[in-house]
Scaffold this motif. Structure first.
Motif, PDB file in Angstrom:
ATOM      1  N   ASP A   2       0.908  -1.178  -0.014  1.00 47.80           N
ATOM      2  CA  ASP A   2       0.245   0.038   0.068  1.00 47.80           C
ATOM      3  C   ASP A   2       0.866   1.478  -0.133  1.00 47.80           C
ATOM      4  OD1 ASP A   2      -2.687   1.115  -0.009  1.00 47.80           O
ATOM      5  OD2 ASP A   2      -2.150   1.835   2.101  1.00 47.80           O
ATOM      6  N   ASP A  24       0.334   6.147  -4.084  1.00 51.22           N
ATOM      7  CA  ASP A  24      -1.028   6.500  -3.705  1.00 51.22           C
ATOM      8  C   ASP A  24      -2.267   6.244  -4.373  1.00 51.22           C
ATOM      9  OD1 ASP A  24       0.009   7.594  -1.090  1.00 51.22           O
ATOM     10  OD2 ASP A  24       0.405   9.172  -2.017  1.00 51.22           O
ATOM     11  N   ILE A  63      -5.813   3.697  -2.251  1.00 49.70           N
ATOM     12  CA  ILE A  63      -5.188   3.629  -0.820  1.00 49.70           C
ATOM     13  C   ILE A  63      -5.984   2.678  -0.021  1.00 49.70           C
ATOM     14  CG2 ILE A  63      -4.869   4.798   1.307  1.00 49.70           C
ATOM     15  CD1 ILE A  63      -4.182   7.204  -0.564  1.00 49.70           C
ATOM     16  N   PRO A 121      -5.771   3.767   5.267  1.00 50.31           N
ATOM     17  CA  PRO A 121      -6.000   5.092   5.278  1.00 50.31           C
ATOM     18  C   PRO A 121      -4.657   5.575   5.879  1.00 50.31           C
ATOM     19  CG  PRO A 121      -8.102   4.168   6.080  1.00 50.31           C
ATOM     20  CD  PRO A 121      -7.033   3.189   6.112  1.00 50.31           C
ATOM     21  N   ARG A 122      -4.197   6.989   5.672  1.00 51.84           N
ATOM     22  CA  ARG A 122      -3.128   7.506   6.257  1.00 51.84           C
ATOM     23  C   ARG A 122      -3.420   8.366   7.562  1.00 51.84           C
ATOM     24  NH1 ARG A 122      -1.789   4.443   2.423  1.00 51.84           N
ATOM     25  NH2 ARG A 122      -0.386   5.008   0.629  1.00 51.84           N
ATOM     26  N   GLU A 123      -4.736   8.814   7.664  1.00 50.61           N
ATOM     27  CA  GLU A 123      -5.171   9.766   8.779  1.00 50.61           C
ATOM     28  C   GLU A 123      -5.114   8.575  10.174  1.00 50.61           C
ATOM     29  OE1 GLU A 123      -7.244  10.642  12.005  1.00 50.61           O
ATOM     30  OE2 GLU A 123      -8.380   9.585  10.733  1.00 50.61           O
ATOM     31  N   GLU A 138      -8.642   6.676  11.281  1.00 52.56           N
ATOM     32  CA  GLU A 138      -9.050   5.923  10.157  1.00 52.56           C
ATOM     33  C   GLU A 138      -7.972   4.705  10.060  1.00 52.56           C
ATOM     34  OE1 GLU A 138      -9.926   7.781   6.466  1.00 52.56           O
ATOM     35  OE2 GLU A 138     -10.999   9.291   7.562  1.00 52.56           O
ATOM     36  N   ARG A 139      -6.584   4.851  10.182  1.00 56.41           N
ATOM     37  CA  ARG A 139      -5.661   3.990   9.893  1.00 56.41           C
ATOM     38  C   ARG A 139      -5.824   2.717  11.167  1.00 56.41           C
ATOM     39  NH1 ARG A 139      -1.123   3.257   7.164  1.00 56.41           N
ATOM     40  NH2 ARG A 139       0.534   2.031   8.153  1.00 56.41           N
ATOM     41  N   VAL A 197      -8.873   0.556  10.620  1.00 59.93           N
ATOM     42  CA  VAL A 197      -8.715  -0.468   9.399  1.00 59.93           C
ATOM     43  C   VAL A 197      -7.761  -1.623   9.943  1.00 59.93           C
ATOM     44  CG1 VAL A 197      -7.645  -0.639   7.280  1.00 59.93           C
ATOM     45  CG2 VAL A 197      -9.260   1.013   7.344  1.00 59.93           C
ATOM     46  N   LYS A 235     -16.582   1.811   2.678  1.00 57.38           N
ATOM     47  CA  LYS A 235     -15.479   2.094   1.679  1.00 57.38           C
ATOM     48  C   LYS A 235     -14.551   0.668   1.707  1.00 57.38           C
ATOM     49  CE  LYS A 235     -11.766   5.433   1.292  1.00 57.38           C
ATOM     50  NZ  LYS A 235     -11.030   6.559   1.779  1.00 57.38           N
ATOM     51  N   ASN A 284     -11.409  -0.967   1.327  1.00 54.14           N
ATOM     52  CA  ASN A 284     -10.040  -0.851   1.913  1.00 54.14           C
ATOM     53  C   ASN A 284      -9.875  -2.143   2.457  1.00 54.14           C
ATOM     54  OD1 ASN A 284     -11.026  -0.757   4.467  1.00 54.14           O
ATOM     55  ND2 ASN A 284     -11.287   1.522   4.468  1.00 54.14           N
TER      56      ASN A 284
END
Length: 194
Positions: free
Chosen positions: A71, A75, A78, A81-83, A86-87, A90, A146, A148
């Motif tokens: 990942d 980018d 994605i 998540p980078r935030e 949220e990361r 997940v 979403k 992911n």
């Protein structure tokens, strides 16, 4: 890059889906875990799959680390998540799904190793754990809107259970969700096979 894997592994399935979603080319090498190749043992002394071999010979294992590595390559699409908030959400679901995979694998292997005299209390507990996990996933399905790593991992776990333990197939709304997500091309291409 080469991915040492089996077509049955739910852990490897997560990696394969991430690679497909991100259009990352991998050479897939199907390993026989009953007769582990020297290539696999050189790459991962525990002989576990999935193991990723980078073009420079460096190895990456196991599935959570490989998913994060892939990942992070670019980018596009994605999957983690980078935030931070949220990361963590997940990655929490990935860990939960990985634990569910472990429960299912242990249950399956107990019945394979001891088909006539398997440990009944152990298997009953594992089956109860799977049903409990289904309930927990079912009340949290809105968190998987979403696409992911979270729904990928959960669907990979359920797919493995359906493959190896069909008597524990998901039901109701959870089954509907699983059947819908299974239509996505990356999921359809990675259905476990013997």
């Amino acid at each position: 890059m080469k991915l040492l894997y089996t077509k049955r592994s739910p852990y490897a399935r997560k990696v394969r889906v991430i690679a497909l979603e991100k259009n990352i080319p991998l050479e897939f090498i199907d390993e026989d875990l009953q007769k582990k190749s020297q290539r696999l043992l050189d790459a991962n002394p525990l002989g576990k799959v999935p193991t990723l071999i980078l073009d420079n010979g460096t190895t990456v294992f196991d599935s959570p680390v490989i998913c994060q590595y892939l990942d992070g390559l670019h980018d596009e699409a994605i999957m983690i998540p980078r935030e931070q908030g949220e990361r963590i959400e997940v990655l929490k679901w990935e860990a939960f799904a990985d634990d569910l995979m472990t429960v299912a694998i242990n249950l399956y292997m107990e019945k394979v190793r001891h088909p006539h005299d398997y440990h009944k209390d152990f298997t009953a507990t594992q089956e109860k754990n799977i049903h409990s996990a289904y309930g927990y996933i079912g009340i949290n399905l809105l968190k998987f809107k979403k696409f992911n790593l979270a729904p990928i991992a959960v669907a990979s776990a359920i797919g493995y259970i359906h493959f190896r333990l069909p008597h524990l197939k998901a039901q109701g709304t959870l089954l509907q969700w699983f059947e819908e997500i299974s239509k996505r091309p990356s999921m359809a291409q990675t259905i476990p096979v013997a």
